[in-house]
Structure formats: structure tokens, C-alpha cells
Design a protein around this motif. Structure first.
Motif, mmCIF file in Angstrom:
data_model
loop_
_atom_site.group_PDB
_atom_site.id
_atom_site.type_symbol
_atom_site.label_atom_id
_atom_site.label_comp_id
_atom_site.label_asym_id
_atom_site.label_seq_id
_atom_site.Cartn_x
_atom_site.Cartn_y
_atom_site.Cartn_z
ATOM 1 N N UNK A 164 0.858 -1.192 0.000
ATOM 2 C CA UNK A 164 0.000 0.000 0.000
ATOM 3 C C UNK A 164 0.894 1.242 0.000
ATOM 4 N N UNK A 165 1.674 1.453 -1.065
ATOM 5 C CA UNK A 165 2.673 2.526 -1.073
ATOM 6 C C UNK A 165 2.085 3.925 -0.941
ATOM 7 N N UNK A 166 0.934 4.185 -1.524
ATOM 8 C CA UNK A 166 0.365 5.527 -1.428
ATOM 9 C C UNK A 166 -0.139 5.824 -0.021
ATOM 10 N N UNK A 167 -0.783 4.854 0.587
ATOM 11 C CA UNK A 167 -1.224 5.040 1.969
ATOM 12 C C UNK A 167 -0.015 5.112 2.890
ATOM 13 N N UNK A 168 1.008 4.320 2.621
ATOM 14 C CA UNK A 168 2.238 4.373 3.420
ATOM 15 C C UNK A 168 2.871 5.754 3.347
ATOM 16 N N UNK A 169 2.864 6.354 2.171
ATOM 17 C CA UNK A 169 3.412 7.700 2.000
ATOM 18 C C UNK A 169 2.610 8.715 2.802
ATOM 19 N N UNK A 170 1.288 8.602 2.752
ATOM 20 C CA UNK A 170 0.455 9.486 3.567
ATOM 21 C C UNK A 170 0.758 9.312 5.052
ATOM 22 N N UNK A 171 0.960 8.082 5.479
ATOM 23 C CA UNK A 171 1.253 7.799 6.886
ATOM 24 C C UNK A 171 2.587 8.417 7.305
ATOM 25 N N UNK A 172 3.587 8.343 6.422
ATOM 26 C CA UNK A 172 4.902 8.928 6.733
ATOM 27 C C UNK A 172 4.841 10.447 6.822
ATOM 28 N N UNK A 173 4.054 11.060 5.945
ATOM 29 C CA UNK A 173 4.012 12.525 5.856
ATOM 30 C C UNK A 173 2.944 13.155 6.735
ATOM 31 N N UNK A 174 2.059 12.339 7.247
ATOM 32 C CA UNK A 174 0.933 12.897 7.989
ATOM 33 C C UNK A 174 0.780 12.291 9.365
ATOM 34 N N UNK A 175 -0.372 11.740 9.592
ATOM 35 C CA UNK A 175 -0.744 11.235 10.903
ATOM 36 C C UNK A 175 -1.104 9.762 10.796
ATOM 37 N N UNK A 176 -0.597 8.972 11.722
ATOM 38 C CA UNK A 176 -0.898 7.547 11.746
ATOM 39 C C UNK A 176 -1.456 7.218 13.129
ATOM 40 N N UNK A 177 -2.653 6.668 13.163
ATOM 41 C CA UNK A 177 -3.286 6.335 14.433
ATOM 42 C C UNK A 177 -2.717 5.029 14.978
ATOM 43 N N UNK A 178 -2.436 5.026 16.253
ATOM 44 C CA UNK A 178 -1.952 3.819 16.930
ATOM 45 C C UNK A 178 -3.066 3.160 17.750
ATOM 46 N N UNK A 179 -4.079 3.943 18.089
ATOM 47 C CA UNK A 179 -5.237 3.423 18.812
ATOM 48 C C UNK A 179 -6.466 4.027 18.157
ATOM 49 N N UNK A 180 -7.469 3.234 17.927
ATOM 50 C CA UNK A 180 -8.661 3.743 17.257
ATOM 51 C C UNK A 180 -9.896 3.064 17.820
ATOM 52 N N UNK A 181 -11.016 3.639 17.528
ATOM 53 C CA UNK A 181 -12.296 3.144 18.009
ATOM 54 C C UNK A 181 -13.297 3.230 16.870
ATOM 55 N N UNK A 182 -14.051 2.194 16.692
ATOM 56 C CA UNK A 182 -15.129 2.218 15.717
ATOM 57 C C UNK A 182 -16.437 2.301 16.485
ATOM 58 N N UNK A 183 -17.272 3.217 16.088
ATOM 59 C CA UNK A 183 -18.537 3.404 16.799
ATOM 60 C C UNK A 183 -19.455 2.200 16.663
ATOM 61 N N UNK A 184 -19.259 1.418 15.622
ATOM 62 C CA UNK A 184 -20.111 0.253 15.382
ATOM 63 C C UNK A 184 -19.354 -0.698 14.454
ATOM 64 N N UNK A 185 -19.582 -2.000 14.564
ATOM 65 C CA UNK A 185 -18.839 -2.937 13.714
ATOM 66 C C UNK A 185 -19.368 -3.062 12.289
ATOM 67 N N UNK A 186 -20.377 -2.278 11.914
ATOM 68 C CA UNK A 186 -20.882 -2.301 10.538
ATOM 69 C C UNK A 186 -20.849 -0.888 9.969
#
Length: 110
Positions: free
Chosen positions: A32-54
Motif C-alpha cells: 500500500x505505497x500511497x497510503x504508506x506515504x500518507x502515513x509517513x508525511x501525515x498522521x498515523x493512528x496507533x489506537x482507534x475506536x469504531x462506533x459500530x462494527x458495521x
């Protein structure tokens, strides 16, 4: 607010994508090189929460900032799954996001 002061926000939502599906989080099988580039240049979440599983309730929560239960939107909109063997009745829920709800898009527009 002038144009120079307006926020510049790009929000990317990939439905049914887990963090372990991305190479920037250590997945050696998917590139996923494009997403990897965004992660390097921006913000990468280490902990996340989903309001619902669907998807539908999660999207409604992102758009409104409200928990799905507050919106009474707790299942995916096209879904009405019922287990005939279950003694439980499904909860009453709304199958749409009411037009009266303020969304992020509307707030950004203002």
C-alpha cells in the motif's frame, strides 16, 4: 473566515479495511505505497475506536459526531438480518440518517 484561514481537510474512509491490512502497520503481504506515504508525511493512528462494527452506523457517527445509538441507526442500512433460531427480537432502529442532522460537510461549508 478568509480563504487562507479555511481548513484544508482530506478524509479517507475505506470500508471494511483493518489496520492490519496496510503495509505501514506491518502487513508484509499487501503493498500500500500511497497510503504508506500518507502515513509517513501525515498522521498515523496507533489506537482507534469504531462506533459500530458495521458500515452505515459508523459512517453516520463520523458525519454527525454522534454515537449510532443516539441516531437510532445501529445496523447497516440495507440490512435486516434476523436469526430465525434466536429468541431475541431485533432492536427498533432507523434505516436512514435524518436530514435534520448536521453533518461535518455542512459545518465545513459554513
Amino acid at each position: 473566515m478568509t480563504n487562507a484561514q479555511k481548513p484544508n481537510v482530506v478524509f479517507i474512509l475505506a470500508d471494511d479495511l483493518g489496520y492490519t491490512d496496510l503495509s505501514c502497520y506491518g502487513n508484509a503481504y499487501h503493498r500500500t505505497p500511497n497510503i504508506d506515504s500518507l502515513a509517513r508525511k501525515g498522521l498515523k493512528f496507533r489506537q482507534a475506536y469504531s462506533a459500530c462494527p458495521v458500515c452505515s452506523p459508523s459512517r453516520a457517527a463520523i458525519m454527525t459526531g454522534k454515537y449510532p445509538a443516539r441516531l437510532h441507526l445501529t445496523n447497516f442500512i440495507a440490512g435486516d438480518r434476523r436469526d430465525p433460531a434466536s429468541p431475541l427480537l431485533p432492536a427498533q432502529w432507523t434505516k436512514y440518517l435524518p436530514a435534520s442532522e448536521a453533518t461535518l460537510a455542512e459545518l465545513f461549508k459554513n
